[in-house]
Design an enzyme around this catalytic site. Structure first.
Site, PDB file in Angstrom:
ATOM      1  N   HIS A  74       0.846  -1.201   0.000  1.00 51.07           N
ATOM      2  CA  HIS A  74       0.000   0.000   0.000  1.00 51.07           C
ATOM      3  C   HIS A  74       0.881   1.249   0.000  1.00 51.07           C
ATOM      4  O   HIS A  74       0.632   2.213  -0.729  1.00 51.07           O
ATOM      5  CB  HIS A  74      -0.897   0.016   1.242  1.00 51.07           C
ATOM      6  CG  HIS A  74      -1.930  -1.067   1.259  1.00 51.07           C
ATOM      7  ND1 HIS A  74      -2.983  -1.099   0.382  1.00 51.07           N
ATOM      8  CD2 HIS A  74      -2.067  -2.153   2.054  1.00 51.07           C
ATOM      9  CE1 HIS A  74      -3.738  -2.164   0.635  1.00 51.07           C
ATOM     10  NE2 HIS A  74      -3.194  -2.824   1.648  1.00 51.07           N
TER      11      HIS A  74
ATOM     12  N   ASP B  11       9.053   6.433   7.490  1.00 50.51           N
ATOM     13  CA  ASP B  11       8.583   5.951   8.788  1.00 50.51           C
ATOM     14  C   ASP B  11       7.451   6.877   9.197  1.00 50.51           C
ATOM     15  O   ASP B  11       7.617   8.109   9.195  1.00 50.51           O
ATOM     16  CB  ASP B  11       9.686   5.958   9.839  1.00 50.51           C
ATOM     17  CG  ASP B  11       9.313   5.049  11.011  1.00 50.51           C
ATOM     18  OD1 ASP B  11       9.109   3.853  10.785  1.00 50.51           O
ATOM     19  OD2 ASP B  11       9.215   5.545  12.148  1.00 50.51           O
TER      20      ASP B  11
ATOM     21  N   GLY C  93      -3.993   1.043   7.705  1.00 51.20           N
ATOM     22  CA  GLY C  93      -3.559   1.524   9.009  1.00 51.20           C
ATOM     23  C   GLY C  93      -4.720   2.053   9.824  1.00 51.20           C
ATOM     24  O   GLY C  93      -5.775   1.421   9.943  1.00 51.20           O
TER      25      GLY C  93
END
Length: 203
Positions: free
Chosen positions: A15, A75, A157
């Protein structure tokens, strides 16, 4: 005519890779990590998104040993004000199962433990770039509310729990193009693109 810059995305998250390709609009040759090197475990023991992104990009650049590649790592995660900015850098592994459903369930449970149904929150994305010219990084942010009821099936997420400022729907409900316009990763990548253009000129 110069060849396109070769960028390896330091991620196995399909993704995330797809999103990065769309944001950079196919300007560069972009490879998934497993296309150029066998993925290996990297200990992300930094104390910030920036540190973890740089750990990934520098480790892979040094392992690859190919100066013609640029390593781009990301990140990112969500910080919830009512939870003392948790999960933060532990967003991807917030729960023991470390998958989206379990992570979302734990976040909801933590809100309920404080008798809350929502809280101010923000996403952070740190983009790190490692190359033969050195290491660079950028940041992007997206502020809003986290809620206790997942809504929508778009994104991944914590997207079904997050309502961006100035919107009434979660990222899980919003159209993908709208999300790409406002996302933390888009903001960080647009800044990173200035660095990539400079590196392309040097290449």
């Amino acid at each position: 005519m110069k060849n396109k810059l070769k960028i390896v995305v330091a991620s196995s998250n399909l993704h995330k890779i797809a999103e990065i390709k769309k944001i950079l609009n196919n300007t560069y040759e972009i490879y998934a990590l497993d296309e150029v090197i066998k993925p290996f475990e990297i200990i992300e023991d930094g104390k910030s998104f920036k540190e973890n992104a740089l750990i990934k990009s520098t480790t892979i650049f040094n392992a690859l040993k190919k100066d013609d590649f640029i390593i781009l790592s990301d990140d990112s995660g969500i910080s919830v004000e009512a939870l003392d900015n948790a999960p933060g850098i532990f967003s991807a592994r917030y729960s023991k199962k470390a998958n989206d459903i379990a992570n979302n369930q734990k976040l909801i449970r933590k809100l309920h433990e404080k008798n809350l149904t929502q809280s101010k929150a923000f996403y952070t994305a740190a983009i790190a770039i490692s190359s033969k010219y050195g290491n660079f990084y950028t940041h992007g942010y997206m502020h809003g509310l986290v809620i206790d009821t997942p809504k929508g099936s778009n994104g991944f997420g914590y997207d079904p729990l997050f309502i961006p400022n100035n919107f009434t729907q979660t990222l899980g409900e919003l159209d993908e193009q709208i999300k790409l316009q406002i996302s933390h990763r888009t903001k960080a990548l647009k800044l990173a693109n200035y660095i990539l253009r400079l590196l392309e000129k040097l290449n």
